[in-house]
Structures are given as structure tokens and as C-alpha cells.
Design a protein around this motif. Sequence first.
Motif, short mmCIF file in Angstrom:
data_model
loop_
_atom_site.label_atom_id
_atom_site.label_comp_id
_atom_site.label_asym_id
_atom_site.label_seq_id
_atom_site.Cartn_x
_atom_site.Cartn_y
_atom_site.Cartn_z
N GLY A 97 51.42 -18.66 21.56
CA GLY A 97 51.09 -17.75 20.48
C GLY A 97 51.42 -18.23 19.08
O GLY A 97 50.94 -17.65 18.11
N SER A 98 52.22 -19.29 18.95
CA SER A 98 52.60 -19.75 17.61
C SER A 98 53.05 -21.20 17.65
O SER A 98 53.42 -21.71 18.72
N THR A 125 47.97 -23.94 20.29
CA THR A 125 47.73 -22.55 19.91
C THR A 125 46.22 -22.26 19.93
O THR A 125 45.82 -21.12 19.73
N GLU A 126 45.43 -23.28 20.18
CA GLU A 126 43.97 -23.17 20.08
C GLU A 126 43.29 -23.12 21.45
O GLU A 126 43.91 -23.37 22.47
N SER A 161 51.10 -13.49 25.76
CA SER A 161 49.95 -12.58 25.83
C SER A 161 48.67 -13.20 25.26
O SER A 161 47.78 -12.48 24.79
N MET A 162 48.58 -14.52 25.31
CA MET A 162 47.38 -15.19 24.83
C MET A 162 46.23 -14.95 25.81
O MET A 162 46.45 -14.73 26.99
N GLU A 163 45.04 -15.01 25.28
CA GLU A 163 43.84 -14.87 26.09
C GLU A 163 42.99 -16.12 25.89
O GLU A 163 43.23 -16.90 24.98
N MET A 207 51.66 -15.99 32.41
CA MET A 207 53.08 -15.70 32.46
C MET A 207 53.42 -14.64 31.42
O MET A 207 53.08 -14.79 30.25
N PHE A 208 54.06 -13.56 31.88
CA PHE A 208 54.39 -12.49 30.95
C PHE A 208 55.79 -11.95 31.20
O PHE A 208 56.29 -11.97 32.31
#
Length: 149
Positions: free
Chosen positions: A37-38, A77-78, A93-95, A108-109
Motif C-alpha cells: 500500500g505504500s 505499489t503498482e 487491502s490492495m486490489e 493477507m489481511f
Amino acid sequence: MTDISFYHLLHQPLTSALPKLLDKVHGAGMKAVIRVGSEERMMELDEVLWTFKPDSFLPHGDMKCKYPDQQVIYLTTEEENPAGASVLVLVDSMESTLIADYDRCLEMFDGRNDEATAAARGRWKTYKEAGHTLTYWQQTEQGGWSKKA
């Protein structure tokens, strides 16, 4: 269709659980993309992959490295897959709109985060409706995984 496995973190953080899964992926001769995410998370995981075992490391690079097409494990991140990886790992929580381009996806969460858990449930439903094969693993107190669905 892509095989998608959800990994519900309950007792150990991502920084402990992810390297163990990536060690198995690497040991099986597969390549992986980890979408984070970052850039801060990317740098954190980069450090962890170098140091998680005192006597070895997981070979990897990130989106800032010189040869992304040669990375066995690639942090980004891409939405990219420069080395033709067959495994996608989604954290934070990336999609991804490229799920179908991979053989496997590991979601993984953090189960201690209500927002992350709700987002994972939403993605489960979306993947199921799209016809993907789904499995659900819950983290045990010892840091292993118990298959629940």
C-alpha cells in the motif's frame, strides 16, 4: 481461473508471516509480486526479507531496483509484473485488476483490523462471483495456518 488463498493474520504480524510464505513460494521455484500500500511498507518488507533468517535471505528487489525483470520476489505499489511471476501477494487491502494473469494469489489481511477484515470479505465475494477457486487460512497461535474453507 486463479487460485486465491486468503491468509487471516491473528497472532503474528505481516512482517513475521509473509517471509515464511515467500520462503515456500521461492522453494517451489516460483516467482512472486508483492503489491503493498505504500513505499514505506515496501521499504519495511525489503528490510524484513533481507533479515528474517539469521543464516539466509530471500532474493528480492523492488520497483526502484535497476533490474526489475530479474527479480524472483518483487515488491511494488503498482500494477506490474516485470519478471513474469506466477504468484501475486496482496497486502494492505490492495486490489489488482490483473488477478487473472497469475496462477495464484495470496491475500493477507490483519484480522485485528475491522476495516481490513471487511475489505477482505468484500474481495472474497467478488472473487467467488468471478469463478475463482478460493481457500481460507486462519493463523494459529504458533504462527502456522489452519485451513477453514
